[in-house]
Scaffold this motif. Structure first.
Motif, PDB file in Angstrom:
ATOM      1  N   GLY A  94       0.815  -1.215   0.000  1.00 35.82           N
ATOM      2  CA  GLY A  94       0.000   0.000   0.000  1.00 35.82           C
ATOM      3  C   GLY A  94       0.847   1.263   0.000  1.00 35.82           C
ATOM      4  N   ALA A  95       1.910   1.249   0.780  1.00 35.56           N
ATOM      5  CA  ALA A  95       2.815   2.411   0.814  1.00 35.56           C
ATOM      6  C   ALA A  95       3.493   2.600  -0.543  1.00 35.56           C
ATOM      7  CB  ALA A  95       3.850   2.235   1.918  1.00 35.56           C
ATOM      8  N   MET A  96       3.922   1.499  -1.164  1.00 34.44           N
ATOM      9  CA  MET A  96       4.568   1.584  -2.478  1.00 34.44           C
ATOM     10  C   MET A  96       3.612   2.133  -3.538  1.00 34.44           C
ATOM     11  SD  MET A  96       6.660  -2.017  -2.532  1.00 34.44           S
ATOM     12  CE  MET A  96       7.192  -1.840  -4.241  1.00 34.44           C
ATOM     13  N   LEU A  97       2.329   1.814  -3.384  1.00 33.46           N
ATOM     14  CA  LEU A  97       1.329   2.274  -4.349  1.00 33.46           C
ATOM     15  C   LEU A  97       0.889   3.715  -4.073  1.00 33.46           C
ATOM     16  CD1 LEU A  97      -0.723  -1.019  -4.616  1.00 33.46           C
ATOM     17  CD2 LEU A  97       0.598   0.066  -6.467  1.00 33.46           C
ATOM     18  N   GLY A  98       1.389   4.296  -2.979  1.00 36.02           N
ATOM     19  CA  GLY A  98       1.071   5.684  -2.678  1.00 36.02           C
ATOM     20  C   GLY A  98      -0.259   5.885  -1.976  1.00 36.02           C
ATOM     21  N   TYR A  99      -0.776   4.807  -1.368  1.00 38.41           N
ATOM     22  CA  TYR A  99      -2.040   4.938  -0.644  1.00 38.41           C
ATOM     23  C   TYR A  99      -1.827   5.798   0.601  1.00 38.41           C
ATOM     24  CZ  TYR A  99      -3.590   0.974  -3.538  1.00 38.41           C
ATOM     25  OH  TYR A  99      -3.916   0.140  -4.575  1.00 38.41           O
ATOM     26  N   ASP A 100      -2.885   6.403   1.084  1.00 38.02           N
ATOM     27  CA  ASP A 100      -2.834   7.254   2.269  1.00 38.02           C
ATOM     28  C   ASP A 100      -2.172   6.493   3.422  1.00 38.02           C
ATOM     29  OD1 ASP A 100      -4.451   7.870   5.001  1.00 38.02           O
ATOM     30  OD2 ASP A 100      -4.171   9.711   3.825  1.00 38.02           O
ATOM     31  N   ILE A 101      -1.097   7.044   3.955  1.00 33.76           N
ATOM     32  CA  ILE A 101      -0.298   6.330   4.946  1.00 33.76           C
ATOM     33  C   ILE A 101      -1.060   6.125   6.258  1.00 33.76           C
ATOM     34  CG2 ILE A 101       0.977   8.241   6.006  1.00 33.76           C
ATOM     35  CD1 ILE A 101       2.471   4.879   4.863  1.00 33.76           C
ATOM     36  N   CYS A 102      -1.897   7.083   6.651  1.00 37.55           N
ATOM     37  CA  CYS A 102      -2.693   6.901   7.880  1.00 37.55           C
ATOM     38  C   CYS A 102      -3.711   5.776   7.700  1.00 37.55           C
ATOM     39  CB  CYS A 102      -3.387   8.207   8.267  1.00 37.55           C
ATOM     40  SG  CYS A 102      -2.225   9.483   8.782  1.00 37.55           S
ATOM     41  N   ALA A 103      -4.332   5.719   6.533  1.00 43.55           N
ATOM     42  CA  ALA A 103      -5.277   4.633   6.243  1.00 43.55           C
ATOM     43  C   ALA A 103      -4.535   3.294   6.223  1.00 43.55           C
ATOM     44  CB  ALA A 103      -5.990   4.877   4.913  1.00 43.55           C
ATOM     45  N   GLN A 104      -3.313   3.296   5.701  1.00 49.10           N
ATOM     46  CA  GLN A 104      -2.519   2.066   5.690  1.00 49.10           C
ATOM     47  C   GLN A 104      -2.177   1.632   7.122  1.00 49.10           C
ATOM     48  OE1 GLN A 104      -3.244   0.948   2.509  1.00 49.10           O
ATOM     49  NE2 GLN A 104      -1.409  -0.168   3.028  1.00 49.10           N
ATOM     50  N   CYS A 105      -1.887   2.590   7.990  1.00 51.27           N
ATOM     51  CA  CYS A 105      -1.610   2.269   9.392  1.00 51.27           C
ATOM     52  C   CYS A 105      -2.838   1.651  10.056  1.00 51.27           C
ATOM     53  CB  CYS A 105      -1.157   3.512  10.151  1.00 51.27           C
ATOM     54  SG  CYS A 105       0.488   4.083   9.659  1.00 51.27           S
ATOM     55  N   GLU A 106      -4.000   2.230   9.818  1.00 47.91           N
ATOM     56  CA  GLU A 106      -5.242   1.676  10.373  1.00 47.91           C
ATOM     57  C   GLU A 106      -5.479   0.267   9.851  1.00 47.91           C
ATOM     58  OE1 GLU A 106      -8.618   4.210   9.735  1.00 47.91           O
ATOM     59  OE2 GLU A 106      -7.581   5.955  10.566  1.00 47.91           O
ATOM     60  N   ARG A 107      -5.314   0.083   8.540  1.00 47.03           N
ATOM     61  CA  ARG A 107      -5.511  -1.230   7.919  1.00 47.03           C
ATOM     62  C   ARG A 107      -4.538  -2.254   8.513  1.00 47.03           C
ATOM     63  NH1 ARG A 107      -7.410  -3.517   2.978  1.00 47.03           N
ATOM     64  NH2 ARG A 107      -5.968  -5.064   2.149  1.00 47.03           N
ATOM     65  N   TYR A 108      -3.284  -1.847   8.685  1.00 51.07           N
ATOM     66  CA  TYR A 108      -2.278  -2.730   9.270  1.00 51.07           C
ATOM     67  C   TYR A 108      -2.691  -3.168  10.671  1.00 51.07           C
ATOM     68  CZ  TYR A 108       1.963  -4.293  11.563  1.00 51.07           C
ATOM     69  OH  TYR A 108       2.865  -5.025  12.299  1.00 51.07           O
ATOM     70  N   CYS A 109      -3.081  -2.220  11.502  1.00 52.84           N
ATOM     71  CA  CYS A 109      -3.471  -2.538  12.889  1.00 52.84           C
ATOM     72  C   CYS A 109      -4.667  -3.484  12.918  1.00 52.84           C
ATOM     73  CB  CYS A 109      -3.764  -1.263  13.670  1.00 52.84           C
ATOM     74  SG  CYS A 109      -2.280  -0.274  13.991  1.00 52.84           S
ATOM     75  N   GLU A 110      -5.662  -3.234  12.070  1.00 50.08           N
ATOM     76  CA  GLU A 110      -6.834  -4.118  12.007  1.00 50.08           C
ATOM     77  C   GLU A 110      -6.444  -5.525  11.574  1.00 50.08           C
ATOM     78  OE1 GLU A 110     -10.025  -3.741  13.037  1.00 50.08           O
ATOM     79  OE2 GLU A 110      -9.208  -1.891  13.890  1.00 50.08           O
ATOM     80  N   ARG A 111      -5.645  -5.624  10.541  1.00 50.09           N
ATOM     81  CA  ARG A 111      -5.215  -6.938  10.049  1.00 50.09           C
ATOM     82  C   ARG A 111      -4.354  -7.648  11.090  1.00 50.09           C
ATOM     83  NH1 ARG A 111      -2.916  -7.642   4.524  1.00 50.09           N
ATOM     84  NH2 ARG A 111      -3.778  -9.706   4.856  1.00 50.09           N
ATOM     85  N   LYS A 112      -3.505  -6.906  11.783  1.00 53.20           N
ATOM     86  CA  LYS A 112      -2.622  -7.486  12.788  1.00 53.20           C
ATOM     87  C   LYS A 112      -3.449  -8.044  13.962  1.00 53.20           C
ATOM     88  CE  LYS A 112       1.694  -8.229  13.715  1.00 53.20           C
ATOM     89  NZ  LYS A 112       2.516  -9.097  12.924  1.00 53.20           N
ATOM     90  N   LYS A 113      -4.509  -7.314  14.364  1.00 58.13           N
ATOM     91  CA  LYS A 113      -5.384  -7.791  15.444  1.00 58.13           C
ATOM     92  C   LYS A 113      -6.054  -9.103  15.065  1.00 58.13           C
ATOM     93  CE  LYS A 113      -6.492  -3.184  17.100  1.00 58.13           C
ATOM     94  NZ  LYS A 113      -7.536  -2.141  17.085  1.00 58.13           N
ATOM     95  N   ARG A 114      -6.470  -9.221  13.799  1.00 54.09           N
ATOM     96  CA  ARG A 114      -7.145 -10.449  13.344  1.00 54.09           C
ATOM     97  C   ARG A 114      -6.195 -11.637  13.335  1.00 54.09           C
ATOM     98  NH1 ARG A 114      -9.093  -9.042   7.807  1.00 54.09           N
ATOM     99  NH2 ARG A 114      -8.761  -6.860   8.219  1.00 54.09           N
ATOM    100  N   VAL A 115      -4.926 -11.404  13.045  1.00 47.41           N
ATOM    101  CA  VAL A 115      -3.932 -12.478  12.966  1.00 47.41           C
ATOM    102  C   VAL A 115      -3.529 -12.941  14.364  1.00 47.41           C
ATOM    103  CG1 VAL A 115      -1.578 -13.055  12.233  1.00 47.41           C
ATOM    104  CG2 VAL A 115      -3.055 -11.748  10.723  1.00 47.41           C
ATOM    105  N   SER A 116      -3.460 -12.003  15.303  1.00 55.62           N
ATOM    106  CA  SER A 116      -2.992 -12.316  16.663  1.00 55.62           C
ATOM    107  C   SER A 116      -3.949 -13.167  17.428  1.00 55.62           C
ATOM    108  CB  SER A 116      -2.743 -11.022  17.443  1.00 55.62           C
ATOM    109  OG  SER A 116      -1.792 -10.239  16.754  1.00 55.62           O
TER     110      SER A 116
END
Length: 116
Positions: A94-116
């Motif tokens: 997402g960062a490489m594609l230039g997506y909004d970095i704050c949205a990417q941070c939120e997405r990362y945290c959500e995905r990380k919670k689901r994996v944990s």
């Protein structure tokens, strides 16, 4: 005289190519119908733009194109369907594609919670 309308998929592709050539993006991910593959590939070759194509099923393709350095990283990182990327790989993409970095941070945290 009858005019021919360009399918929406191809209009989107042309816009992505325009933005890439203007320097707005360094890399693009474009998902489209396989029936436009020949057009897309020939257009990128004419424009001398590096690309990677990955089939995703249902007659759809993911087309990554852009700077060679970015595509080299994609070849190493995206070795499976995008939905199977780790939260970290997804964030980097997402960062490489230039997506909004704050949205990417939120997405990362959500995905990380689901994996944990």
């Amino acid at each position: 005289m009858q005019s021919v309308t360009m399918p929406i998929d191809l209009k989107v592709l042309m816009n992505h190519i325009y933005e890439y050539k203007k320097g707005v993006r360094r890399m693009v991910l474009f998902t489209f119908n396989k029936k436009y593959e020949t057009f897309a590939v020939s257009k990128l070759k004419r424009e001398d733009i590096d690309y990677i194509i990955q089939p995703i099923g249902n007659d759809r393709l993911n087309l990554f194109f852009g700077k060679r350095e970015c595509l080299d990283a994609i070849r190493m990182m995206v070795t499976k369907p995008l939905c199977h990327l780790s939260p970290e790989e997804d964030f980097i993409l997402g960062a490489m594609l230039g997506y909004d970095i704050c949205a990417q941070c939120e997405r990362y945290c959500e995905r990380k919670k689901r994996v944990s």
